[in-house]
Write a protein that holds these residues in place. Structure first.
Motif, PDB file in Angstrom:
ATOM      1  N   LEU A 144       0.832  -1.197   0.000  1.00 33.35           N
ATOM      2  CA  LEU A 144       0.000   0.000   0.000  1.00 33.35           C
ATOM      3  C   LEU A 144       0.875   1.259   0.000  1.00 33.35           C
ATOM      4  N   LYS A 145       0.382   2.293  -0.609  1.00 30.28           N
ATOM      5  CA  LYS A 145       1.119   3.543  -0.703  1.00 30.28           C
ATOM      6  C   LYS A 145       0.807   4.420   0.504  1.00 30.28           C
ATOM      7  N   THR A 182      -3.170   3.839   1.100  1.00 29.35           N
ATOM      8  CA  THR A 182      -4.211   3.423   0.167  1.00 29.35           C
ATOM      9  C   THR A 182      -3.670   2.387  -0.798  1.00 29.35           C
ATOM     10  N   GLY A 183      -4.572   1.639  -1.405  1.00 26.78           N
ATOM     11  CA  GLY A 183      -4.188   0.629  -2.377  1.00 26.78           C
ATOM     12  C   GLY A 183      -5.418  -0.066  -2.918  1.00 26.78           C
ATOM     13  N   THR A 184      -5.246  -1.311  -3.356  1.00 22.98           N
ATOM     14  CA  THR A 184      -6.357  -2.103  -3.864  1.00 22.98           C
ATOM     15  C   THR A 184      -6.321  -3.494  -3.261  1.00 22.98           C
ATOM     16  N   SER A 185      -7.490  -4.119  -3.214  1.00 28.27           N
ATOM     17  CA  SER A 185      -7.618  -5.507  -2.773  1.00 28.27           C
ATOM     18  C   SER A 185      -8.698  -6.165  -3.611  1.00 28.27           C
ATOM     19  N   ASN A 188      -0.845  -5.261 -10.285  1.00 27.35           N
ATOM     20  CA  ASN A 188      -2.093  -4.971  -9.577  1.00 27.35           C
ATOM     21  C   ASN A 188      -3.234  -5.755 -10.202  1.00 27.35           C
TER      22      ASN A 188
END
Length: 334
Positions: A118-119, A168-171, A319
């Motif tokens: 995550l950033k 923040t990021g993605t899942s 990603n």
């Protein structure tokens, strides 16, 4: 909106502003007997922690701190910049009584964020946080005097430590954001952790089905076309029934262009071994050929199945959205 899931007579909603989502692997247990909730599946607890408050909302808008207008080291009353997020919100508050310091617990969560890829938006501890983060996050959110008092205990006592990190990021293709506020209460030698996870909706993919016009244009201009609308279950090679519209469009094009022959090329992402992905992509390409020749009367000599696995990606494999683009079948003029 779903009502609060609360099992104590506290309302800790303000912590929603401490904000949002991990993919990590801290050791711990999902739920101990008598606890009001359980660990979020994306992140476990620091070993020895106990859940003292839990709540989940199916949809809510909350804020997290993402930076400062000026340095808190120069002005401890520097106001943090806030960023809003919407989605499914899970709030968990942990208490930990023992010898562990707030800094030790904080560093573990900080490292977990980094391992998850995550950033980081903001990472601060003690004087680099100033004393306005709890106030700003409490303001414009839910009111909870007890939890606010715990926060003020941490930031007002010179012998206490506290830290804040957000990222923040993605899942699974969906946006997530996460923050943790870790502090030590000066009474009882107690460390507490406030964790919020906000999960947005995954971007809908495969919503465009290849059409006769798309086939005509892309094959004329590029010599190939991505067969959007051809569906398979994960790691399977059986063409799903909802692929019928795309298969019909391919059949219609081939009837209009009987002089053209094609490679049907399967592609994959990089998940799994190279050998497995090449084999899977070839089997998927062959399944498309079989469907067209057996159900849509396309002559077998006109189609040749090829599987090349991950060697020609359409996007990044770093990603979820990129990997989704890479899992595809193409029609290529031969």
């Amino acid at each position: 909106m779903t009502r609060n899931r609360v099992t104590r007579n506290w309302n800790i909603g303000w912590l929603a502003s401490v904000a949002i989502g991990f993919l990590c692997a801290l050791a711990g247990v999902a739920q101990a007997a008598g606890e009001p909730g359980e660990d979020h599946p994306m992140i476990s607890r620091y070993p020895g922690s106990k859940i003292v408050e839990y709540r989940q909302l199916q949809f809510e808008k909350i804020q997290l701190a993402s930076g400062f207008a000026e340095s808190p080291a120069k002005n401890k009353r520097a106001e943090p910049k806030l960023q809003a997020f919407e989605g499914k919100v899970t709030t968990t508050i942990y208490h930990l009584v023992g010898e562990q310091s707030a800094r030790e617990v904080f560093r573990n969560y900080e490292q977990a964020l980094a391992r998850a890829g995550l950033k980081t938006l903001l990472n601060c501890f003690n004087e680099t946080c100033g004393n306005r983060i709890p106030i700003a996050l409490y303001r414009d959110n839910y009111r909870e005097p007890l939890y606010r008092k715990m926060l003020y205990d941490s930031i007002d006592n010179s012998t206490s430590d506290f830290g804040y990190v957000s990222a923040t990021g993605t899942s699974n293709g969906a946006p997530v954001a996460a923050s943790v506020f870790v502090g030590r209460i000066r009474t009882g030698n107690r460390v507490y952790v406030g964790l919020d996870i906000v999960e947005g909706e995954a971007m809908k993919t495969d919503q465009i089905v290849v059409s006769l016009d798309k086939l005509t244009t892309d094959l004329r201009e590029q010599g190939k076309v991505i067969l959007s609308g051809i569906y398979f279950d994960t790691d399977k090679d059986v063409v799903k029934p909802e692929s019928e519209q795309a298969l019909q469009a391919i059949s219609d094009y081939m009837k209009k262009n009987p002089q053209q022959n094609f490679f049907v090329v399967g592609h994959s992402d990089t998940a799994g071994s190279y050998e497995h992905n090449v084999d899977l992509s070839k089997r998927r390409a062959q399944s498309v050929v079989t469907a067209l020749t057996s159900k849509y009367a396309v002559a077998k000599p006109r189609l040749t199945a090829v599987g090349i696995g991950p060697v020609s990606p359409a996007g990044t494999n770093a990603n979820d959205s990129g990997r989704a683009r890479n899992r595809r079948v193409e029609l290529v003029l031969r």
